[in-house]
Design a protein around this motif. Structure first.
Motif, mmCIF file in Angstrom:
data_model
loop_
_atom_site.group_PDB
_atom_site.id
_atom_site.type_symbol
_atom_site.label_atom_id
_atom_site.label_comp_id
_atom_site.label_asym_id
_atom_site.label_seq_id
_atom_site.Cartn_x
_atom_site.Cartn_y
_atom_site.Cartn_z
ATOM 1 N N PHE A 1 0.831 -1.206 0.000
ATOM 2 C CA PHE A 1 0.000 0.000 0.000
ATOM 3 C C PHE A 1 0.868 1.260 0.000
ATOM 4 O O PHE A 1 0.592 2.227 -0.712
ATOM 5 C CB PHE A 1 -0.928 -0.011 1.202
ATOM 6 C CG PHE A 1 -2.091 0.937 1.090
ATOM 7 C CD1 PHE A 1 -2.383 1.583 -0.095
ATOM 8 C CD2 PHE A 1 -2.913 1.174 2.178
ATOM 9 C CE1 PHE A 1 -3.456 2.446 -0.215
ATOM 10 C CE2 PHE A 1 -3.991 2.046 2.083
ATOM 11 C CZ PHE A 1 -4.254 2.679 0.886
ATOM 12 N N SER A 2 1.924 1.241 0.783
ATOM 13 C CA SER A 2 2.827 2.382 0.836
ATOM 14 C C SER A 2 3.456 2.640 -0.527
ATOM 15 O O SER A 2 3.489 3.768 -1.013
ATOM 16 C CB SER A 2 3.909 2.134 1.884
ATOM 17 O OG SER A 2 4.863 3.176 1.876
ATOM 18 N N ILE B 1 0.928 4.103 -3.031
ATOM 19 C CA ILE B 1 0.700 5.541 -2.867
ATOM 20 C C ILE B 1 1.864 6.344 -3.451
ATOM 21 O O ILE B 1 1.666 7.350 -4.135
ATOM 22 C CB ILE B 1 0.502 5.882 -1.379
ATOM 23 C CG1 ILE B 1 -0.831 5.320 -0.888
ATOM 24 C CG2 ILE B 1 0.535 7.390 -1.154
ATOM 25 C CD1 ILE B 1 -1.091 5.558 0.578
ATOM 26 N N LEU C 1 6.194 5.646 4.376
ATOM 27 C CA LEU C 1 6.036 6.512 3.216
ATOM 28 C C LEU C 1 7.276 7.342 2.968
ATOM 29 O O LEU C 1 7.453 7.898 1.902
ATOM 30 C CB LEU C 1 4.823 7.453 3.412
ATOM 31 C CG LEU C 1 3.449 6.808 3.314
ATOM 32 C CD1 LEU C 1 2.376 7.828 3.643
ATOM 33 C CD2 LEU C 1 3.212 6.200 1.959
ATOM 34 N N GLY D 1 -1.820 1.926 8.298
ATOM 35 C CA GLY D 1 -0.495 2.044 7.721
ATOM 36 C C GLY D 1 0.442 2.831 8.620
ATOM 37 O O GLY D 1 0.033 3.669 9.415
ATOM 38 N N TYR E 1 -4.617 5.652 3.929
ATOM 39 C CA TYR E 1 -3.508 4.801 4.379
ATOM 40 C C TYR E 1 -3.428 4.765 5.904
ATOM 41 O O TYR E 1 -3.206 3.715 6.507
ATOM 42 C CB TYR E 1 -2.205 5.322 3.781
ATOM 43 C CG TYR E 1 -0.995 4.494 4.124
ATOM 44 C CD1 TYR E 1 -0.813 3.228 3.576
ATOM 45 C CD2 TYR E 1 -0.015 4.983 4.997
ATOM 46 C CE1 TYR E 1 0.296 2.479 3.883
ATOM 47 C CE2 TYR E 1 1.097 4.233 5.300
ATOM 48 C CZ TYR E 1 1.247 2.980 4.742
ATOM 49 O OH TYR E 1 2.353 2.240 5.050
ATOM 50 N N THR F 1 -6.351 2.671 7.423
ATOM 51 C CA THR F 1 -6.189 1.227 7.278
ATOM 52 C C THR F 1 -5.047 0.675 8.121
ATOM 53 O O THR F 1 -4.698 -0.492 8.004
ATOM 54 C CB THR F 1 -5.940 0.863 5.802
ATOM 55 O OG1 THR F 1 -4.818 1.611 5.308
ATOM 56 C CG2 THR F 1 -7.163 1.163 4.964
#
Length: 291
Positions: free
Chosen positions: A216-217, A220, A289, A284, A279, A282
């Protein structure tokens, strides 16, 4: 307040100001103030000579719903999604290889990811334009090998733009994935094997869930810049695969409509904030990042 308390407060405050003050001043002058200026400009108007007039209006935001712009928004999201998916499909195995390599090749593989940052992205994209051109090395090689009878038209397509985006942003997917995979507990993988799980089952049920934060990171870090990398779509897409960044660039350059360009910029910032907030929601880790 006693004298000793004042001395303690002074002793604690001055070092903190010395350390944080310059950074705070820098962020205020070069981040907060320019951003505030863009917000203010997005509500301004232009006169008949395209000069910015500081007169409040919502016309710029209303123009964002123009059908031509909406089509580019959709195209931007499609290109960003394709770029992100390709980066994941290519980057995950490569990241896994780097993280699990114990030999001296590990540093070499990691350096292969870092080295592209040593050269300007614009120069590298022009290299791809030369390579894929009608008279470029790729077409010459294919014709010499008898694979094709004549040169292929490889430039100025959406696929070529996606290729350029993947090439530029691939390292931003690798780094978060590498960090997440390297943190994997090998005992869990061994336990999965001992319990009879096959490779695919281990991947789906253990490895992917435990590295979802890295995926996910990385997504993004790839998705957001893709929306703004106008130079890639300009050079490789030739205006046939515009993204939001192209709209912004044209308003500030050839269109000479800075308020509309500022409004488009605000929309891009809002998209970024929404994705980062998603993010966070969820679960994160924001530190990932900044890998």
């Amino acid at each position: 307040m006693t004298l000793s308390a004042k001395r303690t407060l002074k002793a604690n405050t001055i070092p903190a100001l010395v350390m944080v003050g310059p950074v705070s001043l820098w962020m205020l002058l070069f981040v907060a103030v320019p951003l505030l200026y863009v917000v203010v400009m997005s509500f301004c108007s232009v006169d008949t000579n395209y000069n910015v007039v500081f007169r409040f209006t919502l016309a710029n935001y209303k123009r964002l719903f123009n059908i031509a712009y909406v089509k580019i928004y959709g195209q931007s999201i499609l290109i960003a999604l394709l770029t992100t998916v390709v980066c994941i499909l290519i980057g995950y195995p490569f990241s896994f290889l780097i993280a699990r390599t114990q030999s001296r090749w590990k540093n070499l593989l990691y350096m292969l990811v870092i080295i592209p940052f040593w050269t300007n992205s614009l120069i590298r994209i022009y290299g791809w334009r030369t390579f894929l051109g009608v008279n470029g090395p790729l077409n010459k090689f294919l014709m010499a090998a008898g694979v094709i009878p004549g040169p292929l038209d490889l430039l100025f397509h959406r696929g070529t733009t996606v290729l350029g985006m993947v090439y530029c942003l691939f390292p931003f997917m690798i780094l978060p994935l590498y960090t997440a995979i390297e943190k994997l507990d090998t005992n869990l993988l061994e336990a999965s094997s001992d319990l009879g799980a096959k490779g695919l089952s281990t991947l789906v049920d253990i490895i992917l869930p435990l590295t979802a934060g890295g995926i996910f990171s990385g997504s993004i870090m790839v998705f957001i810049p893709t929306l703004g990398y106008f130079f890639v779509s300009d050079i490789l897409g030739g205006g046939n695969a515009d993204v939001i960044g192209n709209l912004i660039e044209r308003q500030f350059q050839s269109g000479n409509n800075w308020p509309l360009g500022a409004a488009l910029s605000i929309i891009l910032i809002v998209i970024t904030l929404v994705l980062v907030k998603l993010y966070q929601i969820t679960g994160g880790d924001m530190d990932s990042l900044g890998v």
